[in-house]
Scaffold this motif. Sequence first.
Motif, mmCIF file in Angstrom:
data_model
loop_
_atom_site.group_PDB
_atom_site.id
_atom_site.type_symbol
_atom_site.label_atom_id
_atom_site.label_comp_id
_atom_site.label_asym_id
_atom_site.label_seq_id
_atom_site.Cartn_x
_atom_site.Cartn_y
_atom_site.Cartn_z
ATOM 1 N N THR A 121 26.594 -41.436 3.738
ATOM 2 C CA THR A 121 27.131 -42.771 3.416
ATOM 3 C C THR A 121 27.241 -43.680 4.624
ATOM 4 N N GLY A 122 27.117 -43.130 5.823
ATOM 5 C CA GLY A 122 27.239 -43.949 7.027
ATOM 6 C C GLY A 122 27.462 -43.062 8.238
ATOM 7 N N PHE A 123 27.940 -43.647 9.316
ATOM 8 C CA PHE A 123 28.154 -42.908 10.562
ATOM 9 C C PHE A 123 29.467 -43.332 11.202
ATOM 10 N N HIS A 124 30.118 -42.380 11.861
ATOM 11 C CA HIS A 124 31.227 -42.691 12.770
ATOM 12 C C HIS A 124 30.731 -42.341 14.161
ATOM 13 N N ASN A 125 30.536 -43.341 14.993
ATOM 14 C CA ASN A 125 29.794 -43.153 16.240
ATOM 15 C C ASN A 125 28.424 -42.571 15.883
ATOM 16 N N SER A 126 28.061 -41.425 16.460
ATOM 17 C CA SER A 126 26.744 -40.869 16.114
ATOM 18 C C SER A 126 26.844 -39.749 15.072
ATOM 19 N N ALA A 127 28.047 -39.505 14.564
ATOM 20 C CA ALA A 127 28.242 -38.425 13.586
ATOM 21 C C ALA A 127 28.137 -38.985 12.169
ATOM 22 N N PRO A 128 27.295 -38.386 11.341
ATOM 23 C CA PRO A 128 27.140 -38.900 9.979
ATOM 24 C C PRO A 128 28.353 -38.600 9.112
ATOM 25 N N GLN A 129 28.529 -39.447 8.114
ATOM 26 C CA GLN A 129 29.585 -39.258 7.124
ATOM 27 C C GLN A 129 28.937 -38.957 5.779
ATOM 28 N N PHE A 130 29.526 -37.996 5.078
ATOM 29 C CA PHE A 130 28.909 -37.492 3.858
ATOM 30 C C PHE A 130 29.854 -37.608 2.670
ATOM 31 N N GLN A 131 29.269 -37.937 1.545
ATOM 32 C CA GLN A 131 29.987 -37.860 0.275
ATOM 33 C C GLN A 131 29.582 -36.557 -0.402
ATOM 34 N N PHE A 132 30.579 -35.803 -0.851
ATOM 35 C CA PHE A 132 30.277 -34.584 -1.597
ATOM 36 C C PHE A 132 29.765 -34.996 -2.976
ATOM 37 N N VAL A 133 28.547 -34.555 -3.308
ATOM 38 C CA VAL A 133 27.951 -34.911 -4.598
ATOM 39 C C VAL A 133 28.289 -33.856 -5.640
ATOM 40 N N ASP A 187 48.128 -35.767 -1.970
ATOM 41 C CA ASP A 187 47.153 -35.159 -1.064
ATOM 42 C C ASP A 187 46.448 -34.033 -1.827
ATOM 43 N N VAL A 188 45.344 -34.368 -2.465
ATOM 44 C CA VAL A 188 44.612 -33.396 -3.294
ATOM 45 C C VAL A 188 43.116 -33.688 -3.227
ATOM 46 N N ILE A 189 42.317 -32.667 -3.444
ATOM 47 C CA ILE A 189 40.875 -32.859 -3.545
ATOM 48 C C ILE A 189 40.555 -33.362 -4.948
ATOM 49 N N VAL A 190 40.003 -34.570 -5.031
ATOM 50 C CA VAL A 190 39.621 -35.136 -6.326
ATOM 51 C C VAL A 190 38.138 -35.519 -6.329
ATOM 52 N N THR A 191 37.364 -34.901 -5.427
ATOM 53 C CA THR A 191 35.927 -35.135 -5.417
ATOM 54 C C THR A 191 35.238 -34.008 -6.181
ATOM 55 N N GLY A 192 33.945 -34.194 -6.464
ATOM 56 C CA GLY A 192 33.186 -33.169 -7.180
ATOM 57 C C GLY A 192 33.781 -32.899 -8.549
ATOM 58 N N ALA A 193 33.888 -31.629 -8.904
ATOM 59 C CA ALA A 193 34.399 -31.246 -10.224
ATOM 60 C C ALA A 193 35.845 -31.651 -10.429
ATOM 61 N N MET A 194 36.588 -31.861 -9.326
ATOM 62 C CA MET A 194 38.008 -32.210 -9.447
ATOM 63 C C MET A 194 38.229 -33.666 -9.893
ATOM 64 N N LYS A 204 38.855 -42.037 7.012
ATOM 65 C CA LYS A 204 39.483 -43.180 6.340
ATOM 66 C C LYS A 204 40.111 -42.656 5.049
ATOM 67 N N PRO A 205 41.200 -41.892 5.190
ATOM 68 C CA PRO A 205 41.732 -41.156 4.033
ATOM 69 C C PRO A 205 42.290 -42.043 2.931
ATOM 70 N N VAL A 206 42.720 -43.253 3.277
ATOM 71 C CA VAL A 206 43.290 -44.133 2.248
ATOM 72 C C VAL A 206 42.165 -44.963 1.646
ATOM 73 N N CYS A 207 41.464 -44.344 0.713
ATOM 74 C CA CYS A 207 40.366 -45.023 0.040
ATOM 75 C C CYS A 207 40.338 -44.540 -1.402
ATOM 76 N N GLU A 208 39.556 -45.197 -2.214
ATOM 77 C CA GLU A 208 39.402 -44.759 -3.604
ATOM 78 C C GLU A 208 38.666 -43.419 -3.631
ATOM 79 N N PRO A 209 38.993 -42.551 -4.611
ATOM 80 C CA PRO A 209 38.318 -41.252 -4.684
ATOM 81 C C PRO A 209 36.791 -41.363 -4.699
ATOM 82 N N SER A 210 36.273 -42.397 -5.341
ATOM 83 C CA SER A 210 34.814 -42.548 -5.429
ATOM 84 C C SER A 210 34.191 -42.902 -4.084
#
Length: 598
Positions: free
Chosen positions: A419-431, A308-315, A348-354
């Motif tokens: 990247t998409g929506f969950h119901n009407s709430a958008p989902q974002f990828q940290f760039v 359980d770690v942040i591996v997005t962005g610089a990580m 959807k926490p069980v996904c590839e880091p990308s």
Amino acid sequence: MAIDSALSSPPAPPACEKHAKALQFIEEMTRNCDAVQEKVLAEILSQNAETEYLSRFGLGGSTDRDMFKSKVPVVTYEDLQPEIQRIANGDRSPILSAHPISEFLTSSGTSAGERKLMPTIEEELDRRQLLYSLLMPVMNLYVPGLDKGKGLYFLFVKAETKTPGGLLARPVLTSYYNSKQFKTRPYDPYMVYTSPNEAILCVDSFQSMYAQMLCGLYMREEVLRMGAVFASGLVRAIRFLQLNCQQLAHDISTGTLNPKITNPSIRECMSKILKPNPELSEFITKECSGENWECIITRIWPNTKYLDVIVTGAMAQYIPTLDYYSGGLPKLCTMYASSECYFGLNLKPVCEPSEVSYTIMPMMAYFEFLPHPAPTLSRDSPPRLVDLADVEEGKEYELIVTTYAGLCRYRVGDILRVTGFHNSAPQFQFVRRKNVLLSIDSDKTDESELQKAVENASILLREFNTSVVEYTSYSDTKSIPGHYVIYWELMVKDPANPPTDEVLNSCCLAMEESLNSVYRQGRVADNSIGPLEIRVVKNGTFEELMDYAISRGASINQYKVPRCVSFTPITELLDSRAVSTHFSPAAPHWTAERRRTA
């Protein structure tokens, strides 16, 4: 259910009634995203209507969204600094918030080298706790059975300071771990840690890490998940085990505690855990004494299901190291948060880091989005910002936030892609963080700061009639802890009197002294960043770099030397031209002092 199959399987049902209610709450918030946002903004504007800041823009107590957008400007930290400094100096009038500012949360450094001070109010702790309470109900859908064991999490507090007006200034997680919401949290079988609170709350990073690692080793077969806030923190914990395994094994064998652990609270709580276990000690010694540390996590903690770690962005740069240590265990990023505000969850926490995407929870604050690249900002012609429910899939935006604590239309500096929506709430990828070049841990160094550091270090070369012709950099995370590498091409006008190794080592330290307090704290207090390195390259190296870029399609007219590189062929080219390497000979100056007045 194995976690690998969870990647392609539908989620399991909620584990209990409490989880079912939490998941229903997420559905309600995301189904009515825009209505929730309108209500949140109205609450914020109503609550803070009489503040000095909002009164300045002539809203007259209105909670109308369109009026708010037309009258209140988009701002940066520098725009708010005068008001923030007044609060820090002791002004208790309602400047930004009608509720008293309870403390400041320290964020990454400004161009002036100081940490940013983010105002917060007492009720924000409950809002953060609410978001934390949603994590495990989501996680248990994908990884059932987490109530049957424990989490080995390496959690730390950092140094606190006080402003001249007496308010605490500390990192957001230090604030949370010291809060009653964390310290007196009710027992939850899904949230049991191996680390006792006493170890987490010790400000001495060595004693804290030692006690947490020792507890994790004693309870190794109970550990179902392992984590830290950032990937860098977990890598550092494994390196700590590597360096201290003999003493840890000795403590386990004898049931005694390392005399270097002097904190009374830790010693007292560890006395209830420590007992002689020669068999475990022998196992730890055997696993840790060799050179092969591949799969060390699963060898010592065999029941670990995920990291359980942040591996997005610089990580993301730490992913190969974590894969090596863990044998490729899934790496789960669960939450998106900052000092300014807690934002949302990975549903959807069980996904590839990308593929990690975060669903921003609309009750946390009022969110707007500036299309990226951004148009030129002006107070006379404010930019057209997009509401949370109106962003478009595939597009990138800079996040703008209005908080209950009084930040209004504040530019967080994060660039996100829809990247998409969950119901009407958008989902974002940290760039990425806007303008950040270098990062090892929680540090963030931008181009202007790096330029200033190079200029300051170059002063030491003047007496040798030498100057820096060109430079670039990268974050080297192969070493533990990671460190900044700066490539210099020098013009030595007097070959008979070139700068000495000692002077170039001093240039490394001069650069570190120029970097912000977050970087220097990582070097001095947290040991999360290694000494800065300068690699001097042959003359003509940067021309070769330009030739390489042009061969790959860059325009010769528009080519600029990149101030940070990560593409392996480029770093290999630079390294092949290196003629000398130099490291900072000492740690830079850093102390947790009281802030001076502006």
